[in-house]
Design a protein around this motif. Structure first.
Motif, PDB file in Angstrom:
ATOM      1  N   ILE A 194      38.038  44.890  40.981  1.00  0.00           N
ATOM      2  CA  ILE A 194      37.227  44.177  41.963  1.00  0.00           C
ATOM      3  C   ILE A 194      38.065  43.769  43.166  1.00  0.00           C
ATOM      4  N   ARG A 195      39.311  43.348  42.912  1.00  0.00           N
ATOM      5  CA  ARG A 195      40.200  43.002  44.022  1.00  0.00           C
ATOM      6  C   ARG A 195      40.464  44.209  44.914  1.00  0.00           C
ATOM      7  N   GLY A 196      40.453  45.432  44.270  1.00  0.00           N
ATOM      8  CA  GLY A 196      40.596  46.685  45.009  1.00  0.00           C
ATOM      9  C   GLY A 196      42.011  47.016  45.373  1.00  0.00           C
ATOM     10  N   SER A 205      49.703  33.526  34.054  1.00  0.00           N
ATOM     11  CA  SER A 205      50.843  34.186  34.683  1.00  0.00           C
ATOM     12  C   SER A 205      50.512  35.650  34.883  1.00  0.00           C
ATOM     13  N   PHE A 206      51.024  36.213  35.946  1.00  0.00           N
ATOM     14  CA  PHE A 206      50.896  37.660  36.159  1.00  0.00           C
ATOM     15  C   PHE A 206      52.230  38.323  35.884  1.00  0.00           C
ATOM     16  N   ASN A 207      52.159  39.609  35.563  1.00  0.00           N
ATOM     17  CA  ASN A 207      53.350  40.414  35.297  1.00  0.00           C
ATOM     18  C   ASN A 207      54.223  39.773  34.218  1.00  0.00           C
ATOM     19  N   VAL A 208      53.544  39.360  33.145  1.00  0.00           N
ATOM     20  CA  VAL A 208      54.269  38.690  32.068  1.00  0.00           C
ATOM     21  C   VAL A 208      55.336  39.619  31.499  1.00  0.00           C
ATOM     22  N   GLU A 223      53.782  32.416  37.536  1.00  0.00           N
ATOM     23  CA  GLU A 223      52.681  31.615  37.010  1.00  0.00           C
ATOM     24  C   GLU A 223      51.852  31.134  38.185  1.00  0.00           C
ATOM     25  N   VAL A 224      50.571  31.476  38.148  1.00  0.00           N
ATOM     26  CA  VAL A 224      49.678  31.161  39.262  1.00  0.00           C
ATOM     27  C   VAL A 224      48.906  29.870  38.992  1.00  0.00           C
ATOM     28  N   LEU A 225      48.487  29.690  37.744  1.00  0.00           N
ATOM     29  CA  LEU A 225      47.793  28.457  37.375  1.00  0.00           C
ATOM     30  C   LEU A 225      48.662  27.688  36.382  1.00  0.00           C
ATOM     31  N   GLY A 248      40.413  24.861  48.453  1.00  0.00           N
ATOM     32  CA  GLY A 248      41.851  24.980  48.346  1.00  0.00           C
ATOM     33  C   GLY A 248      42.364  26.059  49.262  1.00  0.00           C
ATOM     34  N   PRO A 249      43.658  25.966  49.622  1.00  0.00           N
ATOM     35  CA  PRO A 249      44.220  26.942  50.553  1.00  0.00           C
ATOM     36  C   PRO A 249      44.240  28.339  49.954  1.00  0.00           C
ATOM     37  N   SER A 250      44.380  29.308  50.837  1.00  0.00           N
ATOM     38  CA  SER A 250      44.432  30.698  50.404  1.00  0.00           C
ATOM     39  C   SER A 250      45.649  30.916  49.507  1.00  0.00           C
ATOM     40  N   GLY A 251      45.437  31.614  48.416  1.00  0.00           N
ATOM     41  CA  GLY A 251      46.535  31.905  47.495  1.00  0.00           C
ATOM     42  C   GLY A 251      46.792  30.807  46.493  1.00  0.00           C
ATOM     43  N   SER A 252      45.953  29.770  46.485  1.00  0.00           N
ATOM     44  CA  SER A 252      46.209  28.660  45.579  1.00  0.00           C
ATOM     45  C   SER A 252      45.764  28.964  44.148  1.00  0.00           C
ATOM     46  N   GLY A 253      44.947  30.011  43.970  1.00  0.00           N
ATOM     47  CA  GLY A 253      44.556  30.398  42.611  1.00  0.00           C
ATOM     48  C   GLY A 253      43.086  30.209  42.302  1.00  0.00           C
ATOM     49  N   LYS A 254      42.257  30.053  43.329  1.00  0.00           N
ATOM     50  CA  LYS A 254      40.824  29.821  43.102  1.00  0.00           C
ATOM     51  C   LYS A 254      40.164  31.039  42.440  1.00  0.00           C
ATOM     52  N   SER A 255      40.439  32.217  42.996  1.00  0.00           N
ATOM     53  CA  SER A 255      39.817  33.420  42.419  1.00  0.00           C
ATOM     54  C   SER A 255      40.323  33.665  41.013  1.00  0.00           C
ATOM     55  N   THR A 256      41.622  33.420  40.815  1.00  0.00           N
ATOM     56  CA  THR A 256      42.196  33.599  39.481  1.00  0.00           C
ATOM     57  C   THR A 256      41.479  32.693  38.485  1.00  0.00           C
ATOM     58  N   LEU A 257      41.231  31.468  38.911  1.00  0.00           N
ATOM     59  CA  LEU A 257      40.532  30.508  38.050  1.00  0.00           C
ATOM     60  C   LEU A 257      39.117  30.991  37.721  1.00  0.00           C
ATOM     61  N   ASP A 283      32.350  33.427  44.293  1.00  0.00           N
ATOM     62  CA  ASP A 283      33.680  33.398  44.900  1.00  0.00           C
ATOM     63  C   ASP A 283      33.570  33.708  46.386  1.00  0.00           C
ATOM     64  N   GLU A 284      33.542  32.691  47.188  1.00  0.00           N
ATOM     65  CA  GLU A 284      33.370  32.816  48.633  1.00  0.00           C
ATOM     66  C   GLU A 284      32.206  33.727  49.000  1.00  0.00           C
ATOM     67  N   PRO A 285      31.022  33.451  48.478  1.00  0.00           N
ATOM     68  CA  PRO A 285      29.893  34.344  48.759  1.00  0.00           C
ATOM     69  C   PRO A 285      29.466  34.278  50.213  1.00  0.00           C
ATOM     70  N   THR A 318      34.599  27.898  48.353  1.00  0.00           N
ATOM     71  CA  THR A 318      34.339  28.003  49.792  1.00  0.00           C
ATOM     72  C   THR A 318      35.468  27.361  50.587  1.00  0.00           C
ATOM     73  N   HIS A 319      35.624  27.830  51.802  1.00  0.00           N
ATOM     74  CA  HIS A 319      36.559  27.198  52.732  1.00  0.00           C
ATOM     75  C   HIS A 319      35.810  26.326  53.728  1.00  0.00           C
ATOM     76  N   ASN A 320      34.493  26.285  53.548  1.00  0.00           N
ATOM     77  CA  ASN A 320      33.642  25.610  54.516  1.00  0.00           C
ATOM     78  C   ASN A 320      33.335  24.179  54.053  1.00  0.00           C
TER      79      ASN A 320
HETATM   80  N1  LIG Z   1      46.752  40.704  39.526  1.00  0.00           N
HETATM   81  C1  LIG Z   1      47.693  39.931  40.134  1.00  0.00           C
HETATM   82  N2  LIG Z   1      48.975  40.243  40.003  1.00  0.00           N
HETATM   83  C2  LIG Z   1      49.922  39.492  40.587  1.00  0.00           C
HETATM   84  N3  LIG Z   1      49.660  38.426  41.328  1.00  0.00           N
HETATM   85  C3  LIG Z   1      48.378  38.056  41.497  1.00  0.00           C
HETATM   86  C4  LIG Z   1      47.334  38.789  40.906  1.00  0.00           C
HETATM   87  N4  LIG Z   1      46.160  38.215  41.231  1.00  0.00           N
HETATM   88  C5  LIG Z   1      46.477  37.146  42.002  1.00  0.00           C
HETATM   89  N5  LIG Z   1      47.796  37.053  42.154  1.00  0.00           N
HETATM   90  C6  LIG Z   1      48.485  36.018  42.902  1.00  0.00           C
HETATM   91  O1  LIG Z   1      48.008  34.771  42.463  1.00  0.00           O
HETATM   92  C7  LIG Z   1      47.903  33.888  43.540  1.00  0.00           C
HETATM   93  C8  LIG Z   1      46.532  33.298  43.617  1.00  0.00           C
HETATM   94  O2  LIG Z   1      45.630  34.287  44.014  1.00  0.00           O
HETATM   95  P1  LIG Z   1      44.078  34.033  44.132  1.00  0.00           P
HETATM   96  O3  LIG Z   1      43.426  35.284  44.524  1.00  0.00           O
HETATM   97  O4  LIG Z   1      43.606  33.376  42.928  1.00  0.00           O
HETATM   98  O5  LIG Z   1      44.033  33.019  45.342  1.00  0.00           O
HETATM   99  P2  LIG Z   1      42.789  32.380  46.050  1.00  0.00           P
HETATM  100  O6  LIG Z   1      42.916  30.919  45.924  1.00  0.00           O
HETATM  101  O7  LIG Z   1      41.548  33.009  45.575  1.00  0.00           O
HETATM  102  O8  LIG Z   1      43.017  32.789  47.571  1.00  0.00           O
HETATM  103  P3  LIG Z   1      41.955  33.179  48.676  1.00  0.00           P
HETATM  104  O9  LIG Z   1      41.401  31.887  49.213  1.00  0.00           O
HETATM  105  O10 LIG Z   1      42.734  33.869  49.724  1.00  0.00           O
HETATM  106  O11 LIG Z   1      40.927  34.016  48.047  1.00  0.00           O
HETATM  107  C9  LIG Z   1      48.292  34.649  44.788  1.00  0.00           C
HETATM  108  O12 LIG Z   1      49.615  34.321  45.123  1.00  0.00           O
HETATM  109  C10 LIG Z   1      48.201  36.085  44.363  1.00  0.00           C
HETATM  110  O13 LIG Z   1      49.162  36.854  45.056  1.00  0.00           O
END
Ligand SMILES: Nc1ncnc2c1ncn2[C@@H]1O[C@H](COP(=O)(O)OP(=O)(O)OP(=O)(O)O)[C@@H](O)[C@H]1O
Ligand SMILES: [Mg+2]
Lengths: 416, 236
Positions: free
Chosen positions: A414-416, B17-20, B27-29, B46-55, B175-177, B208-210
């Motif tokens: 999905i991230r692509g 964590s990614f790439n365990v 570790e992202v979360l 939350g700011p970009s890259g903070s882990g919202k999508s991961t959550l 997720d940011e629809p 959302t960022h809004n």
């Molecule tokens: N599959 C992955 N492998 C390695 N790192 C990842 C992976 N998915 C996410 N990350 C990292 O985890 C961190 C959080 O990413 P995430 O997509 O959850 O952020 P986000 O809060 O949704 O940001 P945005 O607001 O830009 O969507 C980022 O630093 C990202 O690079």
């Protein structure tokens, strides 16, 4: 299928089929090209196989329209070198003996025994030997065949081969070939004097003239009644040949062996006597099988490569589908089906191509007189087989890409 | 009912964590505790890259936590196999993503039908009627037979919302629809989510960022550097 023409989803198609068909339809170019590729391969196989079996069938038909499937002959006379107490050879040089017309021992009971065996159609006794035909100054050596018309004509349909006169034989009648007739300048109703090897003389009336489709046979072969031949060849009550036909011509060799085993008389099938032809056919068949295998292999690689690309192109959609709760198994089946459908579609198109090529061959590859070189039979099983094999090949080829699609990590996809 | 229903989402000490096991392991979360009750509409900021999508991916069962416990409707999912996760996801959770949400080989209506069809196995009149109704709720009946790719971004997102609701999920993850939409379309999509939440009682996690949209939610949680910082609950 409404699926390809209207937005309505067919109620008879399961989910996986619907998605597979849509994906194929969406990738028009790829789908068209790979189906074209598969079609060419399948078309070549269909055409070649039909040609080969046509060739074989034609040969078999030609051979069998003039001879029986199995012949029983009396044992050849052989001379064995003299041996002293079983080891030392005394007279090493052995001359081949002169073959006389010999009767098959107990032929009546052997014929009855064969008739009672399963899968036997006709058993026809005959006597044949050579004789001389005299007319004026001319003389020709002929082969005199004494037959029982009722039985023999069920093996070789002489009435169909008559050019003039009729095939009905009485004891003072004979049938001769077209070549002999023109050689001697005789026709139906003329009388011929026949002299057998032992000096017996007889005058017979020509009842009909036949064409066996072979110049040698038309020159030498003649037919008289069994009784006439028996008395002329000095074989009263005996026969020198038992001609047998069977229900399945390809079982002839097996049946011949059984006859030999049960009667003790050597029986040769037409398969044995045409061994060379069958060796050639089996070599051809081997080549054909090899070609099929390699075509299937290239079809498989073609389909697999198209699907690999498709999985990459569709990975985001696969991820979305997974997020919607579509299982790995369903994704796997969607891609397996695409492989199978590409194979099937290619095979359908290929069968049509092959069919068209065969029709063209029938009309273009002709003898001088415009008749087809040899008639091809359209065997529906050949097409069914092509469809099944191509579909299975497609399924197998799709396995690796399908597995890859099923194992895609939805998050990454999905991230692509 | 004597006891309250279990929370729709419950996270305890969830780490990801990614790439365990690799040199670039990150570790992202870092230990997330989170509870979402039935019928709650919660903004995630939350700011970009903070882990919202991961959550959201973890909560949506698309991915597994590296550590911690994650329950959906009281069911602990840590021991589930892929089949069980897929089933729970299909039946209980709806997704709306930022981009590329629709299957381009299908029409708007068929996209909405997809989850129902996958579940039922064969198309039938009930499924079609349900999809048409969902599409009508998002105001897209005139476009129902359009190929998905021919709709505008806002329309596509509304189809995606309709599709996410097809299985009548208890939880909607968005997720940011609205991230890619103009203000008017964004408002329309948000109103739609709000209405679904209020009429069906569907719990919603809405990234959302809004801030304007976030302020219209029941509560806001902020994710910063992979941790939930104390959210200021807002009540309408
Ligand atoms: N599959 C992955 N492998 C390695 N790192 C990842 C992976 N998915 C996410 N990350 C990292 O985890 C961190 C959080 O990413 P995430 O997509 O959850 O952020 P986000 O809060 O949704 O940001 P945005 O607001 O830009 O969507 C980022 O630093 C990202 O690079
Ligand atoms: Mg994100």
């Amino acid at each position: 299928m409404s699926l390809t023409t209207s937005p309505q989803l067919s109620r008879w198609l399961p989910f996986e089929w619907i998605v597979a068909l849509r994906f194929l339809r969406e990738g028009r170019m790829q789908t068209a090209f790979i189906i074209g590729g598969v079609a060419i391969g399948v078309g070549v196989i269909v055409f070649m196989s039909a040609l080969l079996s046509g060739l074989q069938g034609n040969f078999v038909k030609r051979v069998l329209s003039g001879q029986s499937h199995i012949q029983l002959l009396p044992p050849k006379e052989v001379v064995r070198p003299l041996r002293q107490k079983g080891t030392a050879v005394e007279g090493a040089i052995v001359q081949a003996p002169l073959q006389r017309v010999k009767s098959i021992d107990q032929w009546q009971s052997i014929a009855a025994q064969i008739r009672s065996m399963p899968d036997i159609k006709v058993v026809s006794p005959a006597v044949s030997g050579s004789a001389l035909v005299l007319r004026g100054d001319a003389s020709r050596s002929i082969s005199l065949n004494g037959i029982e018309p009722d039985l023999y004509y069920r093996i070789v349909p002489m009435d169909e081969k008559m050019v003039r006169g009729s095939a009905r034989l009485a004891s003072t009648d004979m049938l001769i070939g077209t070549e002999l007739a023109s050689d001697l300048g005789v026709g139906v109703g003329d009388k011929l004097r026949i002299t057998a090897a032992n000096g017996t003389d007889n005058t017979l009336t020509i009842r009909g003239v036949f064409d066996l489709g072979n110049k040698g046979a038309n020159t030498r072969t003649t037919y008289v009644t069994l009784r006439t031949a028996q008395s002329m060849l000095g074989l009263a009550g005996g026969v020198s040949v038992l001609d047998v036909t069977v229900k399945d011509v390809y079982a002839a060799e097996r049946i011949a062996q059984r006859i030999t085993l049960q009667t003790g008389v050597k029986a040769d099938s037409w398969i044995k006597t045409n061994e060379q032809f069958f060796t050639a056919v089996s070599a051809q068949t081997t080549v054909n099988t090899a070609i099929r295998f390699f075509v299937a292999l290239s079809v498989a690689f073609g389909i697999a490569s198209v699907l690999v690309v498709s999985v990459v192109q569709k990975s985001r959609e696969i991820g979305i589908l997974r997020a919607m709760g579509i299982s790995r198994g369903q994704i796997l089946r969607v891609f397996l089906l695409q492989g199978g459908l590409l194979g099937l579609g290619g095979a359908v198109a290929g069968s049509m191509l092959g069919g068209i090529a065969l029709i063209l061959w029938q009309t273009l590859a002709t003898n001088a007189d415009g008749t087809p070189m040899f008639p091809l039979t359209f065997d529906p099983w050949l097409f069914v087989l092509a469809l099944v094999l191509a579909s299975v090949t497609g399924l197998v080829a799709a396995f690796a890409p399908a597995l890859r699609a099923a194992r895609l990590d939805p998050v990454v996809a999905i991230r692509g | 009912m004597t006891t309250n229903p279990p929370p729709v989402v419950q996270l305890q000490g969830v780490r990801k964590s990614f790439n365990v096991g690799q040199p670039n392991e990150t570790e992202v979360l870092h230990g997330i505790d989170l509870t979402l009750l039935r019928g709650e509409f919660c903004a995630v900021m939350g700011p970009s890259g903070s882990g919202k999508s991961t959550l959201l991916n973890l909560i949506g069962l698309l991915d597994r936590p590296t550590a911690g416990a994650l329950s959906i409707c009281g069911e602990d999912t840590t021991t589930f196999d892929d089949r069980a996760l897929t089933r729970l996801r299909g039946h209980s959770i709806g997704f709306v993503f930022q981009y590329h949400h629709l299957i381009s080989a299908f029409t708007a209506l068929e996209n909405v039908m997809m989850p129902l069809l996958a579940d039922a196995g064969f198309p039938n009149a009930t499924i079609t009627a349900r999809a048409a109704e969902l599409l009508d709720n998002v105001g897209l009946t005139p476009w129902k037979d359009q190929p998905a790719a021919r709709l505008s971004g806002g329309q596509q997102q509304r189809v995606a919302v309709a599709r996410a609701l097809a299985m009548n999920p208890v939880l909607l993850l968005a997720d940011e629809p609205t991230g890619n939409l103009d203000t008017k379309s964004a408002d329309a999509v948000f109103d739609l989510l709000r209405r679904v939440n209020q009429t069906q009682g569907t719990s919603v996690l809405f990234v959302t960022h809004n801030p304007a949209l976030a302020s219209r939610c029941d509560k806001i949680i902020s994710v910063v550097d992979g941790q939930v910082v104390d959210g200021h609950a807002e009540h309408p």
